[in-house]
Write an enzyme that holds these catalytic residues in place. Structure first.
Site, PDB file in Angstrom:
ATOM      1  CE  LYS A  15      -2.659   0.036   3.396  1.00 12.94           C
ATOM      2  NZ  LYS A  15      -3.543   0.666   4.378  1.00 12.94           N
ATOM      3  NE  ARG A  89      -6.864   2.384  11.320  1.00 10.83           N
ATOM      4  CZ  ARG A  89      -5.869   1.822  10.639  1.00 10.83           C
ATOM      5  NH1 ARG A  89      -6.005   0.601  10.178  1.00 10.83           N
ATOM      6  NH2 ARG A  89      -4.763   2.487  10.418  1.00 10.83           N
ATOM      7  NE  ARG A 128       7.889  -5.098   5.494  1.00 10.16           N
ATOM      8  CZ  ARG A 128       6.788  -4.544   6.017  1.00 10.16           C
ATOM      9  NH1 ARG A 128       6.733  -4.284   7.311  1.00 10.16           N
ATOM     10  NH2 ARG A 128       5.769  -4.243   5.263  1.00 10.16           N
ATOM     11  NE  ARG A 161       8.721  -2.833  12.212  1.00 12.93           N
ATOM     12  CZ  ARG A 161       7.723  -2.328  11.504  1.00 12.93           C
ATOM     13  NH1 ARG A 161       7.958  -1.438  10.579  1.00 12.93           N
ATOM     14  NH2 ARG A 161       6.492  -2.710  11.700  1.00 12.93           N
ATOM     15  NE  ARG A 172       1.530  -5.965  11.668  1.00  8.08           N
ATOM     16  CZ  ARG A 172       2.756  -5.973  11.126  1.00  8.08           C
ATOM     17  NH1 ARG A 172       3.711  -6.723  11.647  1.00  8.08           N
ATOM     18  NH2 ARG A 172       3.020  -5.221  10.083  1.00  8.08           N
TER      19      ARG A 172
END
Ligand SMILES: [Zn+2]
Length: 215
Positions: A15, A89, A128, A161, A172
């Site tokens: 996104k 949301r 990542r 992270r 998530r």
């Protein structure tokens, strides 16, 4: 030409990249985080109200957020088209947005859902790495540093992270699906929803979306 759009998609679907490409097409990027910061800085009534919640670590109530969105979307720069990112949301927010965009005569023209298989999202996000010193982003498959674990730019150590590990990510993603399913249904019913498969890579996906927005 679709002027006023909402961008949706799970974490890792790309996104952020798409938003940058759309900004280059002239869309004004509206993220609620930035919007809060701007309104607080400008000292508007709603900004002060939002600040009173944020200062105490509380969630800003829908009514205040919606007021801020209305204030922001009414501004002159949004006349040429805006891109809503991170809002709405919830279903009540979507319903309120429908009302307020009618009131300011800037209705939503399209909702773009950037879709991606969960397996691929997990691969993307769990690979990542970030430089501890300068924050430069890397990926163990698609954006490897020249030397394993070392930043190309500053030589700093790369790390993962905490919330980018597979388990945290699955939580998530499930949360995202539960949260957004009613929203996607809401926009589907109104004939506003179009999904694009982000598996094809950001360049292909962007070309398709740009063509769609011009139609
Ligand atoms: Zn670095």
């Amino acid at each position: 030409m679709k002027k006023n759009i909402i961008l949706m998609g799970p974490p890792g679907a790309g996104k952020g990249t798409l938003a940058k490409q759309l900004i280059a097409l002239g869309y004004v990027h509206i993220s609620t985080g930035d919007m809060f910061r701007e309104a607080i800085k400008a000292g508007t009534e709603l900004g002060k109200l939002a600040d009173s919640y944020i200062k105490h670590g509380d969630l800003v109530p829908d009514q205040v957020t919606i007021g801020l969105v209305k204030e922001r979307l009414s501004q002159d720069d949004c006349a040429k088209g805006f891109l809503l990112d991170g809002f709405p949301r919830t279903l009540p927010q979507a319903e309120a947005l429908e009302v307020l965009t009618k009131e300011i005569a800037r209705p939503i023209d399209a909702v773009i859902n950037l879709d991606c298989e969960q397996k691929e999202l997990v691969r993307r996000i769990s690979g990542r790495r970030v430089c501890k010193n300068c924050g430069a982003p890397y990926h163990i498959d698609t954006m490897k540093p020249k030397v394993d674990g070392v930043c190309d730019i500053c030589g700093g150590p790369l790390y993962q992270r905490n919330d980018d590990n597979e388990d945290a990510l699955k939580v998530r993603l499930n949360h995202y699906v539960n949260e957004t399913k009613p929203l996607l249904d809401f926009y589907e019913e109104r004939g506003l929803l179009t999904s694009f498969d982000s598996l094809k890579g950001s360049a292909v996906t962007f070309d398709e979306i740009a063509k769609f927005l011009k139609s």
